[in-house]
Write an enzyme that holds these catalytic residues in place. Structure first.
Site, mmCIF file in Angstrom:
data_model
loop_
_atom_site.group_PDB
_atom_site.id
_atom_site.type_symbol
_atom_site.label_atom_id
_atom_site.label_comp_id
_atom_site.label_asym_id
_atom_site.label_seq_id
_atom_site.Cartn_x
_atom_site.Cartn_y
_atom_site.Cartn_z
ATOM 1 N N GLU A 1 36.223 4.910 -38.840
ATOM 2 C CA GLU A 1 36.975 4.644 -40.072
ATOM 3 C C GLU A 1 36.786 3.187 -40.505
ATOM 4 O O GLU A 1 36.597 2.893 -41.688
ATOM 5 C CB GLU A 1 38.459 4.942 -39.849
ATOM 6 C CG GLU A 1 39.300 4.823 -41.107
ATOM 7 C CD GLU A 1 40.787 5.058 -40.833
ATOM 8 O OE1 GLU A 1 41.277 4.611 -39.784
ATOM 9 O OE2 GLU A 1 41.454 5.685 -41.679
ATOM 10 N N CYS B 1 46.267 10.280 -42.353
ATOM 11 C CA CYS B 1 46.363 9.178 -41.387
ATOM 12 C C CYS B 1 45.328 9.291 -40.287
ATOM 13 O O CYS B 1 44.955 8.302 -39.670
ATOM 14 C CB CYS B 1 47.723 9.163 -40.707
ATOM 15 S SG CYS B 1 49.068 9.122 -41.844
ATOM 16 N N GLU C 1 52.970 7.683 -49.501
ATOM 17 C CA GLU C 1 52.666 9.112 -49.427
ATOM 18 C C GLU C 1 53.849 9.947 -49.908
ATOM 19 O O GLU C 1 53.675 11.001 -50.520
ATOM 20 C CB GLU C 1 52.265 9.487 -47.992
ATOM 21 C CG GLU C 1 51.507 10.797 -47.895
ATOM 22 C CD GLU C 1 50.684 10.891 -46.617
ATOM 23 O OE1 GLU C 1 50.008 9.904 -46.267
ATOM 24 O OE2 GLU C 1 50.742 11.943 -45.966
ATOM 25 N N SER D 1 45.812 13.397 -49.143
ATOM 26 C CA SER D 1 46.512 12.237 -49.690
ATOM 27 C C SER D 1 45.517 11.103 -49.900
ATOM 28 O O SER D 1 44.615 10.895 -49.086
ATOM 29 C CB SER D 1 47.599 11.794 -48.711
ATOM 30 O OG SER D 1 48.018 10.480 -49.020
ATOM 31 N N LYS E 1 38.945 5.817 -35.196
ATOM 32 C CA LYS E 1 39.307 4.596 -35.928
ATOM 33 C C LYS E 1 38.120 3.639 -35.988
ATOM 34 O O LYS E 1 38.010 2.835 -36.912
ATOM 35 C CB LYS E 1 40.505 3.917 -35.261
ATOM 36 C CG LYS E 1 41.823 4.652 -35.444
ATOM 37 C CD LYS E 1 42.357 4.537 -36.860
ATOM 38 C CE LYS E 1 43.619 5.394 -37.047
ATOM 39 N NZ LYS E 1 43.966 5.536 -38.475
ATOM 40 N N GLU F 1 53.636 9.877 -53.522
ATOM 41 C CA GLU F 1 52.526 10.745 -53.929
ATOM 42 C C GLU F 1 52.952 12.214 -53.880
ATOM 43 O O GLU F 1 52.630 12.999 -54.786
ATOM 44 C CB GLU F 1 51.330 10.506 -52.998
ATOM 45 C CG GLU F 1 50.073 11.278 -53.395
ATOM 46 C CD GLU F 1 48.919 11.046 -52.426
ATOM 47 O OE1 GLU F 1 49.145 10.435 -51.353
ATOM 48 O OE2 GLU F 1 47.806 11.506 -52.723
ATOM 49 N N GLU G 1 34.036 2.191 -48.168
ATOM 50 C CA GLU G 1 35.120 2.095 -49.157
ATOM 51 C C GLU G 1 36.308 1.302 -48.620
ATOM 52 O O GLU G 1 37.240 1.004 -49.352
ATOM 53 C CB GLU G 1 35.556 3.502 -49.614
ATOM 54 C CG GLU G 1 36.117 4.421 -48.547
ATOM 55 C CD GLU G 1 35.063 5.269 -47.822
ATOM 56 O OE1 GLU G 1 33.889 4.837 -47.769
ATOM 57 O OE2 GLU G 1 35.415 6.340 -47.309
ATOM 58 N N CYS H 1 48.399 11.231 -32.185
ATOM 59 C CA CYS H 1 47.737 9.988 -31.753
ATOM 60 C C CYS H 1 47.905 9.736 -30.260
ATOM 61 O O CYS H 1 47.013 9.174 -29.616
ATOM 62 C CB CYS H 1 48.295 8.808 -32.527
ATOM 63 S SG CYS H 1 48.072 8.977 -34.300
#
Lengths: 618, 395
Positions: free
Chosen positions: A370, A308, A281, A328, A367, A284, A375, A538
């Site tokens: 996710e 994230c 990142e 990102s 999560k 990036e 993908e 988190c």
């Protein structure tokens, strides 16, 4: 200047600012008043009517949570009339509550159960039946069981007010009053981001994470399966709460041992992948800065938004698909790790990826969603098979009689080894920004981050202010470091540039930032913004132990920052680009460098504009 | 609905009250209301003049104050506001204007019960005419602008509760607010707000037109003025009656032709059930209060039917926000049905009494607090009708 008033509560006297609620006044006086609909993170609505108190001079009772004390007065919280009234309300609540506590995930932590026990109220002798409520089992992350709902509306206030999402509302009236999604659609079909903040604030088991622990127990018992787990830093700072430790007790190394006892074949540190995220990142960010500031291209626009937090990513996909280009392309640490385990690690170990069960210990319910994203799969198999919440793992450990007291410490397994301190602070709001800045400052200026911030502690981005900003002027630039040589011709164009960065946590704060950005406000001039869907980052995730509060979250944060500091004191790396295991990975696998084709295949992803009315437009 | 007695309000000259109000400073208008001793005609009986004074004196950060007319006449057995809105809308609108002048409001809202939608056009006509006559709109008096909007309810009983009504006016679910703060301090859009019943505004016009002494000379010391009653049920002549407050229940029954009644539910579903032995009691704030409902139950009525009807009503109309009302109304209905079926032990009856007490004591708003009233009074006065097992008549 606020007027002070003197309150006498059951004979205890306390002086408080006028306007303080009777509940807070009692708290200040050390008098506990039972509550159900009250939550320290939420606006009070006075709907459960358990906190009733006698106010001297008033005929009826008042709900302490919503009664403002504006003059000197006396309160009674323990008179027979008050106790009878509370018991009466509890009898009503228990009278319609399903009588299946032993099988409920919340048993032992259920606030209704605790109060019913305290007041000696069992299941109603004359149970009032109500129609069986819908159980929403369709979501990938959150289960809604309205049968266990007591109508406290904490979830509704959490969703609408704390998180500014408004997925849950109230429909019907009288006995058919119920918490509902838009048109009663399953959570999977509305713009729920699965942050699980509602679960964290539900006093009963009406909201809970989708539970796959039975499947995991089966995998652990299956000798043909190689079961690995990665643990994120936030659960490690909180799981002690499930075993009677004070919030913020660090148990990372004891947990490693406990996980092996539970049957996991390997225990990895998600913070390793967090370090990897910082490199990818950070690269990036520098490339985007170059494209926008030097080449004048805005294909990949600024500010760069972190990716994230899966709740945040989904939120943006639903609410603001026009701004997905800001996000990102880096996968979250969980998914970077998942990808490496099913590919490189499987190859290194000589194992068929189909025999590997890749588990993650996360503070997070999003999560779970996710991990199901198409993908994020290889050959039709998910990179992460199961995302386990902190509470779920604790329940599994209890089921096997495994605790954390008197458990010896042990380290993480190779080949990923341990992480840097930067990877650890991903668990707290501001941590991604702090880690990224440590690395970007050093890679660009060629000077240690300590020259800019004492001990490389970037304190302006720490804390719990909803949105925090920092400006860092790159007063000098060094030569392009080898790890970036394939991306940038030189760094001269950055000399004297002031990086404008911000941190937002909780989607309500994120929405405020995005609104400003859309309107062309100050955040539209920023370069880099960290967003976490959950209050506190988190460590305040929807899979973390209950109860949650600002105090609990602050304790967890202290534990995480202390672990980062300890890395420095014990000679472990504190900066992601100094993590030897990460550097080894770039040497052995990601040979075309950060942002290169291999990285893009394994560590980056794409996003899907989803819109708001998912189910209604089917 | 037939009007059975001459109505004082029919004789109040339109415009006189407003002229009298505008000829004196606002504070004096409030003083007149205080001097009249009038208490709210919606049933709760809060002193109207005091309410206006509190709203006038409350801090209004952005200078706005509101006058709201509660025309959500939803109490079962009440229909006198409907008559006022149909026949004397001008007096109601004039009373709202007087209140606006008295408290310094520029805007009034009339919250009209959904079922009264057929009255909306005539109300809008009245508003238009008043604007044309300069009685509403800009410069009703030098420096006093005031206008009124009609807002339709959507059919929820709870929206007759003033704070739920305000929530509904603001476009949210009609759920009661926490009090304090009361609407006079923080009402509509957070501004000081007077919420009064339709009849209250009509009588306010009369007070200003005829003087507070006139009003205070009628009724009792603590319950001044005339009151409209909606008399229904087992009587020969149901309809709207006007009596001075303090009138004995027996006298109302004589007028309406229901002297053989077994009981009267005064105050509607949220009121209480008065047995024949207590017909000497008076309709007044100090004795049996009512917003206007007066439901007569004849000698052949089985009162458990009344209990079940009222219990069903509340189980349906609870807004569902607070636990004791949402769950208690259902538990009470269940209890009534078990009583009827003969399935209640003495212990169960005691539990139902405690349930009623819990609901009265812990519910958030008047709806929940008053919902067990009829049940509890029937249990007390008519244990046989209520199928109370023998030997458990008392506590």
């Amino acid at each position: 200047m606020t007027t002070q008033v003197a309150v006498d509560i059951d004979g205890r006297r306390v002086t408080i600012p006028a306007g303080t609620t009777a509940l807070d006044a009692a708290d200040a006086a050390g008098v506990r008043i039972p509550t159900l609909c009250h939550h320290p993170d939420l606006r009070d609505v006075g709907s459960c009517r358990l906190c009733m108190v006698e106010v001297e001079g008033q005929a009826g009772l008042q709900a302490a949570c919503t009664y403002p004390v504006t003059a000197d007065l006396r309160l009674r919280t323990d008179s027979p009339r008050v106790v009878d009234a509370r018991r009466g309300v509890l009898e009503l609540l228990m009278g319609e509550h399903p009588d299946r506590c032993p099988e409920c995930v919340r048993t032992g932590e259920c606030e209704l159960q605790a109060l019913a026990t305290e007041y000696g109220v069992g299941p109603a002798p004359a149970r009032v039946s109500r129609p069986l409520q819908l159980v929403d089992l369709l979501g990938p992350a959150v289960t809604v069981d309205l049968d266990a709902c007591i109508g406290c509306l904490r979830c509704v206030r959490t969703c609408a007010e704390l998180q500014d999402l408004g997925i849950l509302g109230v429909v019907g009236r009288g006995s058919s009053t119920a918490v509902s999604t838009y048109l009663g659609l399953p959570l999977a079909e509305v713009s729920c981001i699965a942050c699980g903040q509602c679960i964290n604030r539900c006093p009963t088991g009406a909201l809970r994470p989708v539970d796959r622990t039975a499947e995991l127990f089966a995998a652990l018992a299956d000798p043909t399966k190689h079961v690995v787990i990665q643990t994120a830093p936030a659960p490690r700072a909180a799981i002690g709460e499930e075993f009677g430790f004070e919030p913020g007790t660090p148990l990372t190394w004891q947990l490693n041992t406990a996980l092996r006892r539970l049957g996991f074949d390997r225990v990895f540190d998600t913070s390793f992948a967090a370090d990897l995220t910082v490199i990818e990142e950070g690269a990036e960010l520098l490339v985007r800065l170059y494209e926008n500031l030097v080449l004048g291209s805005s294909t990949h626009p600024l500010p760069l938004l972190t990716s994230c937090s899966p709740g945040w990513v989904t939120d943006l996909e639903h609410r603001d698909p026009d701004h997905l280009a800001h996000l990102s392309s880096c996968r979250s640490p969980q998914q970077m790790f998942g990808s490496l385990i099913k590919t490189w690690y499987a190859q290194q170990e000589g194992r068929d990826p189909a025999d590997i069960v890749s588990v993650s210990l996360m503070p997070c319910t999003a999560k779970k969603f996710e991990a199901t994203r198409p993908e994020l799969t290889h050959d039709g198999r998910p990179d992460v098979d199961m995302a386990l919440t902190t509470r779920e793992l604790a329940a599994m450990m209890r089921a096997r009689g495994i605790g954390l007291a008197d458990v010896p410490a042990s380290d993480f397994d190779d080949p990923f080894g341990t992480a840097s301190g930067s990877g650890v602070i991903f668990g707290v709001t501001g941590g991604v920004m702090e880690s990224a800045l440590r690395t970007v400052i050093e890679l660009v200026t060629g000077r240690p981050a300590e020259d800019y911030f004492s001990h490389a502690d970037i304190t302006p981005v720490r804390g719990f202010e909803g949105v925090r900003s920092i400006e860092v002027t790159l007063d000098r630039v060094g030569p392009v470091p080898p790890i970036l040589a394939h991306l940038l011709p030189n760094l001269e164009w950055l000399r004297g540039t002031t990086l404008r960065c911000a941190v937002a946590h909780g989607t309500a704060n994120a929405h405020a930032v995005m609104e400003d950005l859309r309107a062309g406000g100050r955040f539209s001039t920023y370069h880099f913004i960290e967003v976490m869907a959950c209050p506190g980052g988190c460590l305040g995730g929807g899979g973390q132990p209950v109860p949650t509060s600002a105090t609990v979250r602050a304790a967890r944060a202290r534990s995480i920052y202390a672990e980062d500091a300890r890395y420095g004191q014990t000679g472990r790396a504190r900066k992601s680009h100094e993590n030897p295991a990460v550097l080894r990975l770039y040497r052995d696998l990601l040979t075309d460098g950060p942002g290169g084709p291999t990285s893009h295949r394994l560590l980056h992803t794409t996003y899907t504009g989803r819109g708001t009315y998912v189910g209604a437009t089917r | 609905m037939t009007v059975r007695t001459p109505m004082t309000l029919s004789a109040v000259e339109a415009g006189a009250g407003l002229r009298a109000a505008l000829s004196r400073p606002p504070a004096e208008v409030v003083d007149q209301m205080v001097a009249s001793g009038m208490r709210g005609r919606g049933g709760a009986g809060f002193p109207t003049g005091l309410k206006w004074r509190l709203a006038a004196e409350a801090d209004a950060p952005d200078g706005r104050r509101y006058v709201v007319c509660n025309a959500d006449e939803g109490e079962p057995g009440t229909f006198k506001d409907r008559v006022l809105l149909a026949k004397h809308a001008d007096l109601v609108l004039e009373g709202m204007t007087i209140a606006g002048y008295a408290i310094g409001a520029r805007e009034g809202l009339l919250y009209l019960r959904a079922e009264y939608v057929y009255l909306r056009d005539s109300l809008l006509d009245s508003l238009r005419e008043r604007r044309e006559q300069g009685l509403l709109g800009r410069e009703v008096a030098p420096g006093f602008d005031f206008d009124i909007r009609v807002h339709m309810g959507a059919g929820a009983y709870v929206c007759g509760e003033e704070s739920a009504l305000l929530e509904s006016l603001e476009g949210r679910r009609g759920e009661p607010r926490d009090r304090p703060p009361y609407p006079v301090v923080r009402g509509l859009h957070g501004a000081p707000t007077v919420v009064n019943n339709v009849e209250t505004f009509a009588w306010a016009t009369a007070v200003l037109a005829r003087g507070p002494e006139w009003f205070a000379s009628i009724g009792t010391h603590r319950s001044t003025g005339p009151k409209l009653l909606s008399v229904s049920g087992d009587v020969a002549r149901p309809g709207v009656y006007e009596f001075p407050l303090g009138v004995p229940i027996a006298e109302v029954l004589r007028a309406a032709g229901g002297t053989d009644a077994k009981a009267v539910v005064v105050g509607g579903a949220a009121g209480s059930c008065v047995p024949a032995s207590e017909f000497g009691r008076t309709v007044s704030y100090e004795d049996v209060a009512t917003g206007g409902a007066f439901i007569v139950l004849g000698p052949d009525r089985d009162l458990i039917d009344v209990a079940e009807n009222v219990a069903e009503f509340f189980a349906d109309e609870s807004c569902g926000q607070c636990a004791p009302c949402r769950l208690g109304t259902v538990a009470l209905l269940d209890g009534v049905r078990r009583l009827r079926a003969g399935n209640c032990t003495p212990d169960d009856v005691a539990r139902l009494r405690r349930l009623g007490a819990t609901m009265r004591l812990t519910s958030k708003c008047g709806l929940g607090q008053s919902s067990p009233n009829v049940f509890l009074s029937l249990l007390e006065h008519f244990p046989a009708d209520m199928r109370v097992p023998v030997g458990t008549g008392g506590e």
